[in-house]
Design a protein around this motif. Sequence first.
Motif, PDB file in Angstrom:
ATOM      1  N   LYS A 182       0.505  -1.460   0.094  1.00 27.38           N
ATOM      2  CA  LYS A 182       0.534  -0.008  -0.213  1.00 27.38           C
ATOM      3  C   LYS A 182       0.846   1.009  -0.295  1.00 27.38           C
ATOM      4  CE  LYS A 182      -3.893  -1.706   2.643  1.00 27.38           C
ATOM      5  NZ  LYS A 182      -4.555  -1.545   3.687  1.00 27.38           N
ATOM      6  N   LYS A 183       1.777   1.253   0.687  1.00 27.96           N
ATOM      7  CA  LYS A 183       3.279   2.546   0.955  1.00 27.96           C
ATOM      8  C   LYS A 183       3.487   2.513  -0.247  1.00 27.96           C
ATOM      9  CE  LYS A 183       6.670   3.799   3.663  1.00 27.96           C
ATOM     10  NZ  LYS A 183       7.199   4.241   4.997  1.00 27.96           N
ATOM     11  N   GLU A 184       3.995   1.690  -0.812  1.00 29.63           N
ATOM     12  CA  GLU A 184       3.998   1.501  -2.285  1.00 29.63           C
ATOM     13  C   GLU A 184       3.932   2.157  -3.484  1.00 29.63           C
ATOM     14  OE1 GLU A 184       6.309  -1.673  -3.519  1.00 29.63           O
ATOM     15  OE2 GLU A 184       7.371  -2.124  -1.814  1.00 29.63           O
ATOM     16  N   ALA A 185       2.163   1.910  -3.192  1.00 28.36           N
ATOM     17  CA  ALA A 185       1.022   2.389  -4.430  1.00 28.36           C
ATOM     18  C   ALA A 185       1.193   4.541  -3.498  1.00 28.36           C
ATOM     19  CB  ALA A 185       0.047   1.206  -4.088  1.00 28.36           C
ATOM     20  N   ASN A 186       1.267   4.667  -2.743  1.00 31.98           N
ATOM     21  CA  ASN A 186       0.771   5.800  -2.774  1.00 31.98           C
ATOM     22  C   ASN A 186       2.464   6.593  -3.202  1.00 31.98           C
ATOM     23  OD1 ASN A 186      -1.720   5.320  -1.223  1.00 31.98           O
ATOM     24  ND2 ASN A 186      -0.683   5.302   0.338  1.00 31.98           N
ATOM     25  N   ASN A 187       3.268   5.712  -3.582  1.00 31.00           N
ATOM     26  CA  ASN A 187       4.401   6.436  -3.435  1.00 31.00           C
ATOM     27  C   ASN A 187       4.760   6.437  -5.429  1.00 31.00           C
ATOM     28  OD1 ASN A 187       5.322   6.956  -0.943  1.00 31.00           O
ATOM     29  ND2 ASN A 187       6.968   5.184  -0.793  1.00 31.00           N
ATOM     30  N   GLN A 188       4.259   5.613  -5.490  1.00 29.96           N
ATOM     31  CA  GLN A 188       3.927   5.579  -7.109  1.00 29.96           C
ATOM     32  C   GLN A 188       3.264   6.668  -7.544  1.00 29.96           C
ATOM     33  OE1 GLN A 188       3.387   1.501  -8.419  1.00 29.96           O
ATOM     34  NE2 GLN A 188       5.224   0.976  -7.999  1.00 29.96           N
ATOM     35  N   GLN A 189       1.741   6.980  -6.447  1.00 28.24           N
ATOM     36  CA  GLN A 189       0.590   7.633  -7.419  1.00 28.24           C
ATOM     37  C   GLN A 189       1.329   9.214  -6.947  1.00 28.24           C
ATOM     38  OE1 GLN A 189      -2.328   6.559  -5.242  1.00 28.24           O
ATOM     39  NE2 GLN A 189      -3.189   5.286  -6.480  1.00 28.24           N
ATOM     40  N   GLU A 190       2.520   8.974  -6.174  1.00 28.30           N
ATOM     41  CA  GLU A 190       2.591  10.566  -5.436  1.00 28.30           C
ATOM     42  C   GLU A 190       4.146  10.639  -6.836  1.00 28.30           C
ATOM     43  OE1 GLU A 190       4.233  10.723  -1.742  1.00 28.30           O
ATOM     44  OE2 GLU A 190       2.485  10.520  -1.322  1.00 28.30           O
ATOM     45  N   VAL A 191       4.549   9.684  -7.106  1.00 27.00           N
ATOM     46  CA  VAL A 191       5.546   9.812  -8.530  1.00 27.00           C
ATOM     47  C   VAL A 191       4.785  10.494  -9.933  1.00 27.00           C
ATOM     48  CG1 VAL A 191       7.492   8.493  -9.866  1.00 27.00           C
ATOM     49  CG2 VAL A 191       7.722   8.484  -7.399  1.00 27.00           C
ATOM     50  N   ILE A 192       3.967   9.529 -10.340  1.00 22.94           N
ATOM     51  CA  ILE A 192       3.379  10.223 -11.263  1.00 22.94           C
ATOM     52  C   ILE A 192       2.372  11.633 -11.416  1.00 22.94           C
ATOM     53  CG2 ILE A 192       0.632   9.773 -12.489  1.00 22.94           C
ATOM     54  CD1 ILE A 192       1.159   7.370 -11.555  1.00 22.94           C
ATOM     55  N   VAL A 193       1.760  11.832  -9.541  1.00 26.15           N
ATOM     56  CA  VAL A 193       1.509  13.174 -10.260  1.00 26.15           C
ATOM     57  C   VAL A 193       3.079  14.477  -9.892  1.00 26.15           C
ATOM     58  CG1 VAL A 193       0.579  15.106  -8.462  1.00 26.15           C
ATOM     59  CG2 VAL A 193      -0.717  12.662  -8.479  1.00 26.15           C
ATOM     60  N   VAL A 194       4.559  14.082  -9.390  1.00 26.12           N
ATOM     61  CA  VAL A 194       5.432  15.061  -9.793  1.00 26.12           C
ATOM     62  C   VAL A 194       5.281  14.963 -11.349  1.00 26.12           C
ATOM     63  CG1 VAL A 194       7.343  15.250  -9.308  1.00 26.12           C
ATOM     64  CG2 VAL A 194       6.633  14.857  -7.379  1.00 26.12           C
TER      65      VAL A 194
END
Length: 127
Positions: A54-66
């Motif tokens: 779950k934490k990695e999925a959240n980090n990946q979403q943040e990277v996509i937004v950035v």
Amino acid sequence: MKYMYVMLLSLSIISCQKTDKAAVIDDKQASIDSMEVEMLKQKVIDSMKVEMAKKEANNQQEVIVVEQTAPKKQWSGAAKGAVIGAGVGAVTGAIISNKKGEGAIIGGLAGAGVGAGTGAIIDGKKE
């Protein structure tokens, strides 16, 4: 003699086995308890893996937004032509004129005008 050794060996093997029912039940219960402990450990490990996913999925979403940024605006052909023309005109005016400062200003203004006109023509042809 060989028969005696075989008998002695078989007696020792048989006597080493537990014949007490309570001891056998205790051993079975100990193995069941150890398996339950291992299952609990595995549940903890599995839950940690789920949380890390779950934490990695959240980090990946943040990277996509950035990574989603607006593209840089580029200079138009007219702006580029004006800057280049102003520089070239200023240098040429300073070299040719007897009054270096006045020649640079006049040459820069004339060069900027000619460069902006040329850049606008080029932009018109691209579209």
